[in-house]
Motif scaffolding. Structure first.
Motif, PDB file in Angstrom:
ATOM      1  N   GLY A  42      35.507  53.085  42.150  1.00 49.62           N
ATOM      2  CA  GLY A  42      35.541  51.669  41.848  1.00 49.62           C
ATOM      3  C   GLY A  42      34.180  51.106  41.512  1.00 49.62           C
ATOM      4  O   GLY A  42      33.469  51.589  40.639  1.00 49.62           O
ATOM      5  N   ARG A  43      33.823  50.057  42.241  1.00 52.81           N
ATOM      6  CA  ARG A  43      32.572  49.344  41.974  1.00 52.81           C
ATOM      7  C   ARG A  43      31.351  50.233  42.192  1.00 52.81           C
ATOM      8  O   ARG A  43      30.376  50.133  41.461  1.00 52.81           O
ATOM      9  CB  ARG A  43      32.491  48.119  42.876  1.00 52.81           C
ATOM     10  CG  ARG A  43      31.350  47.209  42.525  1.00 52.81           C
ATOM     11  CD  ARG A  43      31.479  45.925  43.273  1.00 52.81           C
ATOM     12  NE  ARG A  43      32.697  45.248  42.867  1.00 52.81           N
ATOM     13  CZ  ARG A  43      32.709  44.056  42.282  1.00 52.81           C
ATOM     14  NH1 ARG A  43      31.591  43.444  42.054  1.00 52.81           N
ATOM     15  NH2 ARG A  43      33.843  43.489  41.956  1.00 52.81           N
ATOM     16  N   LEU A  44      31.414  51.113  43.164  1.00 52.95           N
ATOM     17  CA  LEU A  44      30.280  51.994  43.429  1.00 52.95           C
ATOM     18  C   LEU A  44      30.036  52.942  42.258  1.00 52.95           C
ATOM     19  O   LEU A  44      28.898  53.215  41.898  1.00 52.95           O
ATOM     20  CB  LEU A  44      30.509  52.781  44.722  1.00 52.95           C
ATOM     21  CG  LEU A  44      29.259  53.369  45.347  1.00 52.95           C
ATOM     22  CD1 LEU A  44      28.330  52.271  45.828  1.00 52.95           C
ATOM     23  CD2 LEU A  44      29.620  54.266  46.487  1.00 52.95           C
ATOM     24  N   ARG A  45      31.091  53.411  41.632  1.00 51.01           N
ATOM     25  CA  ARG A  45      30.942  54.274  40.460  1.00 51.01           C
ATOM     26  C   ARG A  45      30.346  53.479  39.293  1.00 51.01           C
ATOM     27  O   ARG A  45      29.517  53.991  38.554  1.00 51.01           O
ATOM     28  CB  ARG A  45      32.270  54.891  40.062  1.00 51.01           C
ATOM     29  CG  ARG A  45      32.100  55.958  39.011  1.00 51.01           C
ATOM     30  CD  ARG A  45      33.335  56.792  38.803  1.00 51.01           C
ATOM     31  NE  ARG A  45      33.796  57.515  39.972  1.00 51.01           N
ATOM     32  CZ  ARG A  45      33.335  58.703  40.366  1.00 51.01           C
ATOM     33  NH1 ARG A  45      32.375  59.283  39.703  1.00 51.01           N
ATOM     34  NH2 ARG A  45      33.838  59.285  41.427  1.00 51.01           N
ATOM     35  N   LEU A  46      30.730  52.221  39.167  1.00 56.28           N
ATOM     36  CA  LEU A  46      30.160  51.364  38.128  1.00 56.28           C
ATOM     37  C   LEU A  46      28.676  51.144  38.381  1.00 56.28           C
ATOM     38  O   LEU A  46      27.861  51.207  37.455  1.00 56.28           O
ATOM     39  CB  LEU A  46      30.904  50.026  38.088  1.00 56.28           C
ATOM     40  CG  LEU A  46      30.382  48.994  37.107  1.00 56.28           C
ATOM     41  CD1 LEU A  46      30.630  49.455  35.670  1.00 56.28           C
ATOM     42  CD2 LEU A  46      31.029  47.648  37.361  1.00 56.28           C
ATOM     43  N   TRP A  47      28.315  50.869  39.623  1.00 54.66           N
ATOM     44  CA  TRP A  47      26.900  50.703  39.957  1.00 54.66           C
ATOM     45  C   TRP A  47      26.129  51.989  39.703  1.00 54.66           C
ATOM     46  O   TRP A  47      24.969  51.951  39.311  1.00 54.66           O
ATOM     47  CB  TRP A  47      26.734  50.294  41.406  1.00 54.66           C
ATOM     48  CG  TRP A  47      27.208  48.920  41.723  1.00 54.66           C
ATOM     49  CD1 TRP A  47      27.451  47.912  40.839  1.00 54.66           C
ATOM     50  CD2 TRP A  47      27.510  48.403  43.006  1.00 54.66           C
ATOM     51  NE1 TRP A  47      27.889  46.799  41.501  1.00 54.66           N
ATOM     52  CE2 TRP A  47      27.932  47.063  42.823  1.00 54.66           C
ATOM     53  CE3 TRP A  47      27.478  48.931  44.284  1.00 54.66           C
ATOM     54  CZ2 TRP A  47      28.298  46.258  43.896  1.00 54.66           C
ATOM     55  CZ3 TRP A  47      27.846  48.128  45.337  1.00 54.66           C
ATOM     56  CH2 TRP A  47      28.252  46.798  45.147  1.00 54.66           C
ATOM     57  N   GLU A  48      26.777  53.110  39.948  1.00 61.37           N
ATOM     58  CA  GLU A  48      26.141  54.405  39.708  1.00 61.37           C
ATOM     59  C   GLU A  48      25.781  54.568  38.233  1.00 61.37           C
ATOM     60  O   GLU A  48      24.759  55.144  37.902  1.00 61.37           O
ATOM     61  CB  GLU A  48      27.077  55.515  40.168  1.00 61.37           C
ATOM     62  CG  GLU A  48      26.454  56.865  40.290  1.00 61.37           C
ATOM     63  CD  GLU A  48      27.422  57.856  40.903  1.00 61.37           C
ATOM     64  OE1 GLU A  48      26.975  58.623  41.764  1.00 61.37           O
ATOM     65  OE2 GLU A  48      28.614  57.860  40.529  1.00 61.37           O
ATOM     66  N   PRO A  89      20.310  46.564  49.537  1.00 59.10           N
ATOM     67  CA  PRO A  89      20.481  46.512  48.077  1.00 59.10           C
ATOM     68  C   PRO A  89      21.946  46.539  47.642  1.00 59.10           C
ATOM     69  O   PRO A  89      22.325  45.844  46.696  1.00 59.10           O
ATOM     70  CB  PRO A  89      19.751  47.754  47.567  1.00 59.10           C
ATOM     71  CG  PRO A  89      18.776  48.082  48.611  1.00 59.10           C
ATOM     72  CD  PRO A  89      19.417  47.669  49.903  1.00 59.10           C
ATOM     73  N   LEU A  90      22.774  47.298  48.352  1.00 56.86           N
ATOM     74  CA  LEU A  90      24.197  47.335  47.999  1.00 56.86           C
ATOM     75  C   LEU A  90      24.865  45.990  48.291  1.00 56.86           C
ATOM     76  O   LEU A  90      25.709  45.532  47.510  1.00 56.86           O
ATOM     77  CB  LEU A  90      24.900  48.460  48.746  1.00 56.86           C
ATOM     78  CG  LEU A  90      24.472  49.869  48.360  1.00 56.86           C
ATOM     79  CD1 LEU A  90      25.202  50.896  49.202  1.00 56.86           C
ATOM     80  CD2 LEU A  90      24.688  50.131  46.890  1.00 56.86           C
ATOM     81  N   LEU A  91      24.493  45.353  49.383  1.00 57.25           N
ATOM     82  CA  LEU A  91      25.034  44.028  49.686  1.00 57.25           C
ATOM     83  C   LEU A  91      24.576  42.995  48.653  1.00 57.25           C
ATOM     84  O   LEU A  91      25.361  42.139  48.247  1.00 57.25           O
ATOM     85  CB  LEU A  91      24.615  43.587  51.079  1.00 57.25           C
ATOM     86  CG  LEU A  91      25.279  44.308  52.252  1.00 57.25           C
ATOM     87  CD1 LEU A  91      24.637  43.904  53.561  1.00 57.25           C
ATOM     88  CD2 LEU A  91      26.749  44.027  52.267  1.00 57.25           C
ATOM     89  N   LEU A  92      23.324  43.093  48.211  1.00 58.07           N
ATOM     90  CA  LEU A  92      22.843  42.179  47.188  1.00 58.07           C
ATOM     91  C   LEU A  92      23.573  42.386  45.857  1.00 58.07           C
ATOM     92  O   LEU A  92      23.886  41.415  45.165  1.00 58.07           O
ATOM     93  CB  LEU A  92      21.335  42.344  46.995  1.00 58.07           C
ATOM     94  CG  LEU A  92      20.466  41.819  48.147  1.00 58.07           C
ATOM     95  CD1 LEU A  92      19.003  42.168  47.916  1.00 58.07           C
ATOM     96  CD2 LEU A  92      20.643  40.330  48.313  1.00 58.07           C
ATOM     97  N   GLY A  97      27.684  40.127  42.223  1.00 59.62           N
ATOM     98  CA  GLY A  97      28.929  40.302  41.464  1.00 59.62           C
ATOM     99  C   GLY A  97      28.782  41.313  40.345  1.00 59.62           C
ATOM    100  O   GLY A  97      29.564  41.318  39.412  1.00 59.62           O
ATOM    101  N   ALA A  98      27.762  42.170  40.451  1.00 67.41           N
ATOM    102  CA  ALA A  98      27.531  43.168  39.385  1.00 67.41           C
ATOM    103  C   ALA A  98      28.602  44.215  39.383  1.00 67.41           C
ATOM    104  O   ALA A  98      29.271  44.487  40.308  1.00 67.41           O
ATOM    105  CB  ALA A  98      26.162  43.828  39.597  1.00 67.41           C
TER     106      ALA A  98
END
Length: 98
Positions: A42-48, A89-92, A97-98
């Motif tokens: 999900g979002r973690l893969r997008l941030w990756e 950093p993950l909470l920020l 909303g990135a």
């Protein structure tokens, strides 16, 4: 000799885990972050994809915190100090909303 050192380290970590309520929070957070690192979705893969260096730093920090927990006399304290550098950093990013 080595067995005595390992026993002393384990006894100190168990004592610190029993004494502090925050240690249980840290162990839970560390377990959650380790699962997220091993199986990003999900979002973690997008941030990756968007922030690869930030995510590599978070992964390294989680691995370092697990190593500190296993190898340091007061590993729970060292791991707690280290995990802040991954969680903030993950909470920020989440708040942004990135």
């Amino acid at each position: 000799m080595i067995g005595a050192i390992i026993a002393r380290k384990l006894a100190m970590n168990v004592h610190l885990i029993r004494v502090s309520a925050w240690s249980k929070v840290l162990l839970t957070a560390l377990a959650v972050m380790a699962v997220l690192v091993l199986r990003p979705s999900g979002r973690l893969r997008l941030w990756e994809q968007c922030y690869p260096y930030l995510m590599h730093g978070c992964y390294a920090n989680v691995i370092g915190a697990l190593a500190a927990l296993a190898l340091n006399d007061s590993g729970i304290v060292a791991a707690a100090a280290m995990i802040v550098y991954s969680s903030v950093p993950l909470l920020l990013l989440k708040l942004e909303g990135a």
